[in-house]
Design a protein around this motif. Sequence first.
Motif, short mmCIF file in Angstrom:
data_model
loop_
_atom_site.label_atom_id
_atom_site.label_comp_id
_atom_site.label_asym_id
_atom_site.label_seq_id
_atom_site.Cartn_x
_atom_site.Cartn_y
_atom_site.Cartn_z
N GLY A 31 -14.64 -1.60 -1.01
CA GLY A 31 -13.22 -1.34 -0.92
C GLY A 31 -12.46 -2.57 -0.48
N THR A 32 -11.16 -2.53 -0.72
CA THR A 32 -10.26 -3.57 -0.24
C THR A 32 -9.32 -2.91 0.75
OG1 THR A 32 -10.36 -4.69 -2.38
CG2 THR A 32 -8.57 -5.33 -0.90
N GLY A 74 -6.42 -6.96 3.03
CA GLY A 74 -7.04 -7.78 2.00
C GLY A 74 -8.52 -8.02 2.20
N LEU A 115 -12.53 -7.17 2.43
CA LEU A 115 -13.43 -6.29 1.68
C LEU A 115 -14.34 -5.56 2.64
CD1 LEU A 115 -14.38 -8.75 -1.19
CD2 LEU A 115 -12.59 -7.01 -1.17
N TRP A 158 -2.84 3.95 -2.54
CA TRP A 158 -4.21 3.56 -2.89
C TRP A 158 -4.57 3.88 -4.33
CZ3 TRP A 158 -6.20 8.18 -4.25
CH2 TRP A 158 -5.80 9.32 -3.53
N THR A 159 -5.62 3.21 -4.75
CA THR A 159 -6.25 3.45 -6.05
C THR A 159 -7.75 3.56 -5.79
OG1 THR A 159 -4.57 2.11 -7.16
CG2 THR A 159 -6.60 2.53 -8.38
N ASP A 160 -8.33 4.69 -6.14
CA ASP A 160 -9.77 4.91 -5.96
C ASP A 160 -10.43 5.13 -7.31
OD1 ASP A 160 -9.35 4.72 -3.26
OD2 ASP A 160 -9.55 6.86 -2.86
N ALA A 192 -15.16 2.21 -5.86
CA ALA A 192 -14.21 1.16 -5.47
C ALA A 192 -12.93 1.80 -4.98
CB ALA A 192 -13.92 0.23 -6.64
N GLN A 231 -8.89 0.58 -3.26
CA GLN A 231 -7.96 -0.46 -2.85
C GLN A 231 -6.79 0.21 -2.16
OE1 GLN A 231 -7.36 -3.70 -5.36
NE2 GLN A 231 -5.90 -4.63 -3.98
N ASP A 232 -6.55 -0.19 -0.92
CA ASP A 232 -5.46 0.38 -0.11
C ASP A 232 -4.41 -0.69 0.13
OD1 ASP A 232 -6.85 2.81 0.26
OD2 ASP A 232 -8.01 1.93 1.88
N MET A 233 -3.16 -0.28 -0.01
CA MET A 233 -2.05 -1.20 0.20
C MET A 233 -1.06 -0.56 1.16
SD MET A 233 0.57 -2.69 -2.63
CE MET A 233 1.77 -1.38 -2.57
#
Length: 162
Positions: free
Chosen positions: A72-73, A77, A79, A138-140, A153, A155-157
């Motif tokens: 994951g991110t 930023g 990992l 997020w996008t998972d 995977a 990615q969290d923002m």
Amino acid sequence: MHALPLTPKTHVAGATILSLAFLMPAHAQESRWAAPEEPTAKQLIEWERQWAEAGCTHNGIQKTILADDFHGTAPDGSLYSKKQALAEALSVKRTEEGCTMFEVKVHFFGDAMAILYGSESATRTESDGRKHTVKLTWTDTWLKRNGTWQIVAAQDMPSEVK
């Protein structure tokens, strides 16, 4: 650099390979947005809800839904792996309350891959007692292996709390 001499044999071989490439059908991965009532989409969203609430409930869902090869991110930023996610879940550095998941959209790619887009928020209490509300968008990426859906995977923002 030396070029190989072109012979009728190499011309035929090249033409054969080229023509076979055109005969092979291209199989693009079927892509579609899930309908709200679709059982698989509903189950994936439920697991996402449990993960969004894990900071409040300490339900340990990460053990189940994160694949062993997950990466994951984080919002900063950096990992992280499944092992690191599990260690963070067990950490008592901070507590959360008011864990809320907002709308989630599911996009399937074939029968074994889905990307989920969503957001969540929680109020965190840091070890120094300071409280702040955090919202993540997020996008998972989910993959179905051997009949089991897991996240491979994420990615969290950080996003603005409104």
